[in-house]
Structure formats: structure tokens, C-alpha cells
Design a protein around this motif. Structure first.
Motif, PDB file in Angstrom:
ATOM      1  N   ARG A  21      71.794  -6.905 -15.128  1.00  0.00           N
ATOM      2  CA  ARG A  21      72.862  -5.985 -15.508  1.00  0.00           C
ATOM      3  C   ARG A  21      73.688  -5.582 -14.284  1.00  0.00           C
ATOM      4  N   LEU A  22      74.969  -5.450 -14.510  1.00  0.00           N
ATOM      5  CA  LEU A  22      75.862  -4.903 -13.482  1.00  0.00           C
ATOM      6  C   LEU A  22      75.642  -3.394 -13.416  1.00  0.00           C
ATOM      7  N   GLN A  23      75.135  -2.898 -12.303  1.00  0.00           N
ATOM      8  CA  GLN A  23      74.842  -1.476 -12.140  1.00  0.00           C
ATOM      9  C   GLN A  23      75.798  -0.807 -11.155  1.00  0.00           C
ATOM     10  N   ALA A  24      76.884  -1.496 -10.784  1.00  0.00           N
ATOM     11  CA  ALA A  24      77.848  -0.947  -9.825  1.00  0.00           C
ATOM     12  C   ALA A  24      79.210  -0.817 -10.480  1.00  0.00           C
ATOM     13  N   ARG A  25      79.980   0.125 -10.010  1.00  0.00           N
ATOM     14  CA  ARG A  25      81.370   0.254 -10.441  1.00  0.00           C
ATOM     15  C   ARG A  25      82.208  -0.687  -9.568  1.00  0.00           C
ATOM     16  N   VAL A  26      83.072  -1.485 -10.184  1.00  0.00           N
ATOM     17  CA  VAL A  26      83.858  -2.483  -9.464  1.00  0.00           C
ATOM     18  C   VAL A  26      85.247  -1.936  -9.150  1.00  0.00           C
ATOM     19  N   VAL A  27      85.623  -2.015  -7.875  1.00  0.00           N
ATOM     20  CA  VAL A  27      86.968  -1.657  -7.418  1.00  0.00           C
ATOM     21  C   VAL A  27      87.540  -2.890  -6.727  1.00  0.00           C
ATOM     22  N   VAL A  28      88.773  -3.243  -7.028  1.00  0.00           N
ATOM     23  CA  VAL A  28      89.403  -4.403  -6.391  1.00  0.00           C
ATOM     24  C   VAL A  28      90.664  -3.955  -5.673  1.00  0.00           C
ATOM     25  N   ALA A  29      91.032  -4.691  -4.622  1.00  0.00           N
ATOM     26  CA  ALA A  29      92.216  -4.349  -3.838  1.00  0.00           C
ATOM     27  C   ALA A  29      92.998  -5.615  -3.519  1.00  0.00           C
ATOM     28  N   THR A  30      94.306  -5.494  -3.433  1.00  0.00           N
ATOM     29  CA  THR A  30      95.148  -6.647  -3.105  1.00  0.00           C
ATOM     30  C   THR A  30      96.493  -6.191  -2.551  1.00  0.00           C
ATOM     31  N   HIS A  31      97.069  -7.046  -1.688  1.00  0.00           N
ATOM     32  CA  HIS A  31      98.442  -6.795  -1.227  1.00  0.00           C
ATOM     33  C   HIS A  31      99.425  -7.657  -2.015  1.00  0.00           C
ATOM     34  N   HIS A  32      98.896  -8.513  -2.910  1.00  0.00           N
ATOM     35  CA  HIS A  32      99.753  -9.368  -3.722  1.00  0.00           C
ATOM     36  C   HIS A  32     100.282  -8.615  -4.944  1.00  0.00           C
ATOM     37  N   ASP A  33     101.367  -9.129  -5.505  1.00  0.00           N
ATOM     38  CA  ASP A  33     101.865  -8.667  -6.799  1.00  0.00           C
ATOM     39  C   ASP A  33     101.147  -9.491  -7.866  1.00  0.00           C
ATOM     40  N   LEU A  34     100.087  -8.929  -8.459  1.00  0.00           N
ATOM     41  CA  LEU A  34      99.290  -9.684  -9.419  1.00  0.00           C
ATOM     42  C   LEU A  34     100.078 -10.025 -10.688  1.00  0.00           C
ATOM     43  N   ALA A  35     101.015  -9.160 -11.060  1.00  0.00           N
ATOM     44  CA  ALA A  35     101.841  -9.455 -12.235  1.00  0.00           C
ATOM     45  C   ALA A  35     102.651 -10.726 -12.002  1.00  0.00           C
ATOM     46  N   GLU A  36     103.195 -10.862 -10.807  1.00  0.00           N
ATOM     47  CA  GLU A  36     103.966 -12.055 -10.471  1.00  0.00           C
ATOM     48  C   GLU A  36     103.059 -13.282 -10.396  1.00  0.00           C
ATOM     49  N   LYS A  37     101.860 -13.114  -9.852  1.00  0.00           N
ATOM     50  CA  LYS A  37     100.924 -14.239  -9.732  1.00  0.00           C
ATOM     51  C   LYS A  37     100.456 -14.725 -11.105  1.00  0.00           C
ATOM     52  N   GLN A  38     100.244 -13.791 -12.044  1.00  0.00           N
ATOM     53  CA  GLN A  38      99.811 -14.250 -13.372  1.00  0.00           C
ATOM     54  C   GLN A  38     100.960 -14.917 -14.117  1.00  0.00           C
ATOM     55  N   ARG A  39     102.198 -14.479 -13.857  1.00  0.00           N
ATOM     56  CA  ARG A  39     103.357 -15.165 -14.462  1.00  0.00           C
ATOM     57  C   ARG A  39     103.505 -16.578 -13.897  1.00  0.00           C
ATOM     58  N   ALA A  40     103.130 -16.739 -12.609  1.00  0.00           N
ATOM     59  CA  ALA A  40     103.221 -18.050 -11.969  1.00  0.00           C
ATOM     60  C   ALA A  40     102.028 -18.945 -12.312  1.00  0.00           C
ATOM     61  N   GLY A  41     101.025 -18.399 -12.993  1.00  0.00           N
ATOM     62  CA  GLY A  41      99.881 -19.187 -13.402  1.00  0.00           C
ATOM     63  C   GLY A  41      98.782 -19.300 -12.366  1.00  0.00           C
ATOM     64  N   THR A  42      98.849 -18.514 -11.287  1.00  0.00           N
ATOM     65  CA  THR A  42      97.812 -18.575 -10.248  1.00  0.00           C
ATOM     66  C   THR A  42      96.798 -17.439 -10.371  1.00  0.00           C
ATOM     67  N   PHE A  43      97.001 -16.569 -11.356  1.00  0.00           N
ATOM     68  CA  PHE A  43      96.034 -15.502 -11.618  1.00  0.00           C
ATOM     69  C   PHE A  43      95.905 -15.353 -13.127  1.00  0.00           C
ATOM     70  N   ARG A  44      94.662 -15.354 -13.610  1.00  0.00           N
ATOM     71  CA  ARG A  44      94.417 -15.327 -15.052  1.00  0.00           C
ATOM     72  C   ARG A  44      94.969 -14.059 -15.692  1.00  0.00           C
TER      73      ARG A  44
END
Length: 472
Positions: free
Chosen positions: A286-309
Motif C-alpha cells: 500500500r502507498l502510505q505516503a502523500r505524493v507531491v510533485v514539482a516541475t518548471h515545465h508547463d504540463l498543460a502544454e506538454k500534454q497537448r504536445a503528447g509528451t505528458f499523459r
């Protein structure tokens, strides 16, 4: 280590059959990671439990001795309108379901339904309750402009209103199990924000940070999930992954925008199912930790470009905070400069120096592409060269000139100086506008203004005198 309770509020299971309560509680903990559970097999005790405990969700049997489920549902909706209610009945009757929904029930399930459907329905109700509570908390903090736990942000030097809004939002979402997405340019302090989120969560486990940039799929899986002995060549001993090391705490995945598509699938499954398999093992953990993610990328743009799900993007942005760059919070520059100079002086065994007022003006007119990290490097470099009572501006000027020289070609190519639908100004008009803007930014300091304009101070003085004579 004490296991963290999820959700932050209690889930009250009400049924006159102790065996059903026991089996449902086990299913919720095993399949849903839900362990903040209260059980009640006597319907007469329900209202007393609600008055005594912090209950956010109730599952309610309809057919019980003493008080029926419908009676209890009506009382809960009236006296505790913020508590969600799910009806779990042995009766598969449309009329009964419609009646309960009209009375205010969140959902209706039949005991003969597949157990996974009931568990997923309860998980869904918990998420909606969490969002409702977060919205209420955020609205209260914004209206009152208050921070309930300012000590959690003591390590972040700022007086900016935008940053304060970020703090208020973090306080509102701190207790949920859902991931937090922290975005912002490199050097703005995303890890400090993750540290504050971890402190606010009240989790007793550690904050474990993993930079996932450049990790291939196998290394990513081994780093996060760990492995069993013999899982691959060279795996002579079992090793706990970072998820297990962060149990009861927070797992920060930095540079998430650089994660490969294959690894994104593994992360999505981890977040959706709340479980994972160490390499070489067929037994899930079981996952017993809270997940926090960080990025300097624009994830919205990356998912539109098909490089981020897209599905992972929407899973991660359940809670999102954006850290504004330093150039958008100029009042923080002087505060951070003082902080870093004091920090560097203590580290180098020197006294903290004073600095000329022109330095604050110089830094206030610089874009800081490296943000807070760049200002810190400047302050440490200047302190390492410091010898007199007043701090020299030479190190700052040198760093700024070098940075501007590196970015100048790109800057001139990309920036649109004039609006295409307006007439061009004359050379004299442009020169006057430049001089006026430079003097305003330099707060009347001709030496600094002439330096920005690329002319000598006497030449600038001559031009200003000419403008005054023409205006007289």
C-alpha cells in the motif's frame, strides 16, 4: 511508527450486523487505504457519536431495530448538514433509493453489489467531502486574510500577497490524501513549498525528495518501488524503495515534467490504485505516503504536445499551486538580499555589511531568470569578496552584465517592442521615452540610468539638460 489516518475526518459505518461492519472495514483498509473508521451496530448511538467525533461521512443501513435508516438519515441531514451519508441497504428497491436520495443521501448501494463498487463509492464520497471542506477553509482564510499556522512558512522569506495566497491554499488542502502539483520556474523555491505542505499535513513520517529527471523506466521503478533479492542481475539484497522510506510522510517527485511516458504509466497506477509492486515481487504494497510533485515545465502544454499523459496530468492537478517568479514579487528582493547576506556573513565568519541604496534599485530592475537561487548566489559571491564596511556593487553588476549578455540575442529575437497596428515613433521620441523610463527605474540616479542606456553619465546629463531647456 504510528500509521497516519486517512481521511482526516472519520468514516462512521452503521449496521446492526457486526459481521458486515467487520468485513466492510477490512475491505476499506485493504482496497481503499481508508483506516479512519468508526463502527456502530446500535442505531441509537449514532447521533451521540456524531456529536463526539469528527465524522465527515456515514454509511447507513436502512433496516435496523430501534431507529430505522431513513429516520437517522433525516436527522443527520437536518442536524449535521456537512456530513455526507451513503445508504447501504439489503433492499434492491428503486423507490427506496429515490426516497433516500431525495432526503439528502449522497449515494445508495445494495449489500449484494460487488464489494469493489461499494469501496469505490465510499472513496469517491470521501474525495468530494475533502474538496468541500477545502473550499470552505480556503474561503474562510481568504475572507479573513489569515494564516492558521504561520510557523509552517517561517523558512520562506516573503512579503508578497501572491505568496500569501499560496500559503492560504496550502493550509486548505494540507490534510487530504490527494497529490499536490507545485509549478514554477527553476529557482523559485518549490522544494520549500513542499516542505511547508509536509509540515502542515501533520504526518509523522519523513519528507523524502526524489529528482526523477533523466531516470529511465527501470531505474525509476527501482528507485520508487524497491526490489526483492534476485529481481535482476546484481540484486543480491532486497531494498526498500523511496515510497516505503516515505511511509507515513510525504514523497516529493521533483522535475516530474521530465518523466518518460513509460514511467508516467507506473506513476498513474500508483496514484489511482494506491498500491505498487516492488521489482521481483507479486505481492502488492500500500502507498502510505502523500505524493507531491514539482516541475518548471508547463504540463498543460506538454500534454497537448503528447509528451505528458492527459490522464496523469488531470490526476496530478487535483491540487495545484503556482509559485510566482521573483521578478513578479519585487518587494521580496530587498528582504531576500538581507536574509542571504546575513546567512553568508555567518557562514563565512564575517559581520553583515551595509550596502548602498543603489544596489536595491539595480536588483529591482533585473529580471532574475534564475529567481531566488540566482539572488542567493549573487549575495554569497559578493560576501566572499567583501573586505570593507560597505558592500561593493561590483560583484552584482558583473553577474547581471554576464547574464544579460548571455540572454541578449534570444531576448532581441523574441520580444515585440512595437505594436504592429500603431505608427512607429521617431528616433527622437524613442530616445526621450528611453531616457524617461531609465531615470524612473533608477529613481533619479544618473549613473545607473546611463549604464542601462549604454551611454556615459555626462552624455545623459547633457541630454537631460537639453530636454529641460526645450521645455522651459
Amino acid at each position: 511508527m504510528t500509521q497516519s489516518l486517512y481521511p482526516a475526518f472519520g468514516v462512521l459505518l452503521v449496521d446492526d450486523e457486526p459481521s458486515f461492519l467487520r468485513s466492510l472495514g477490512i475491505a476499506l483498509e485493504r482496497s481503499g487505504g481508508i483506516n479512519h473508521i468508526h463502527r456502530c451496530h446500535d442505531s441509537r448511538e449514532v447521533m451521540e457519536i456524531l456529536a463526539r467525533e469528527n465524522i465527515g461521512l456515514v454509511t447507513l443501513d436502512l433496516t435496523m431495530p430501534h431507529l430505522s435508516g431513513e429516520e437517522l438519515l433525516a436527522r443527520i441531514v437536518e442536524e449535521y448538514p456537512d456530513v455526507g451519508v451513503i445508504v447501504v441497504s439489503g433492499l434492491n428497491q428503486v423507490e427506496s433509493a429515490v426516497s433516500c436520495i431525495k432526503l439528502g443521501a449522497f449515494d445508495y448501494f445494495v449489500k449484494t453489489d460487488e464489494e469493489s463498487r461499494l469501496v469505490e463509492g465510499i472513496r469517491r464520497a470521501i474525495r468530494l467531502q475533502e474538496l468541500r471542506q477545502e473550499n470552505q477553509a480556503l474561503r474562510r482564510r481568504v475572507l479573513d486574510d489569515t494564516l492558521e499556522r504561520p510557523e509552517a512558512f517561517a523558512h520562506i522569506v516573503t512579503a508578497d500577497k501572491g505568496m500569501r495566497a499560496v500559503f492560504q491554499y496550502l493550509e486548505s488542502v494540507a490534510l487530504t490524501q490527494q497529490p499536490i502539483l507545485i509549478s514554477g520556474e527553476s529557482g523559485v523555491g518549490k522544494e520549500l513549498i513542499a516542505k511547508a505542505a509536509h509540515t502542515l499535513s501533520g504526518r509523522r513520517g519523513p519528507l523524502v525528495c526524489v529528482n526523477v529527471a533523466g531516470l529511465d523506466d527501470n531505474v525509476f521503478a527501482d528507485t520508487l518501488f524497491g526490489h526483492q533479492r534476485g529481481a535482476f542481475t546484481g540484486a543480491e539484497q532486497p531494498r526498500a524503495g523511496m515510497i516505503e522510506q516515505a511511509a507515513g510522510g510525504t514523497l516529493l517527485l521533483d522535475e516530474i515534467g521530465d518523466l518518460s511516458l513509460a514511467s508516467q504509466v507506473k506513476l498513474l497506477r500508483l496514484l489511482q490504485e494506491g498500491e505498487y509492486y516492488p521489482l521481483g515481487s507479486d505481492r502488492p504494497k500500500r502507498l502510505q505516503a502523500r505524493v507531491v510533485v514539482a516541475t518548471h515545465h508547463d504540463l498543460a502544454e506538454k500534454q497537448r504536445a503528447g509528451t505528458f499523459r492527459k490522464d496523469l496530468y488531470y490526476r496530478l492537478r487535483t491540487h495545484q499551486v503556482h509559485i510566482p517568479p521573483l521578478r513578479q514579487r519585487k518587494q521580496d528582493i530587498a528582504l531576500l538580499l538581507d536574509h542571504f547576506l546575513a546567512e553568508a556573513a555567518a557562514e563565512l565568519g564575517k559581520g553583515k555589511p551595509s550596502y548602498p541604496p543603489e544596489l536595491a534599485v539595480l536588483l529591482g530592475n533585473y529580471a532574475f531568470p534564475g529567481n531566488v537561487r540566482e539572488l542567493r548566489a549573487m549575495a554569497y559571491d559578493a560576501m566572499s569578496q567583501h573586505r570593507s564596511r560597505t558592500l561593493s556593487m561590483a560583484a552584482f553588476k558583473r553577474a547581471i552584465d554576464q547574464a544579460r549578455g548571455d540572454e541578449a540575442p534570444l531576448h532581441h529575437r523574441q520580444r515585440a517592442v512595437f505594436a504592429p497596428d500603431e505608427p512607429l515613433p521617431t528616433l527622437d521620441e524613442v530616445a526621450d521615452l528611453l531616457v524617461e523610463e531609465a531615470m524612473q527605474r533608477a529613481e533619479g540616479n544618473q549613473t545607473m540610468a546611463s549604464r542601462w542606456l549604454g551611454i556615459s553619465q555626462p552624455a545623459l546629463s547633457k541630454r537631460l539638460k537639453k530636454r529641460r531647456d526645450e521645455g522651459a
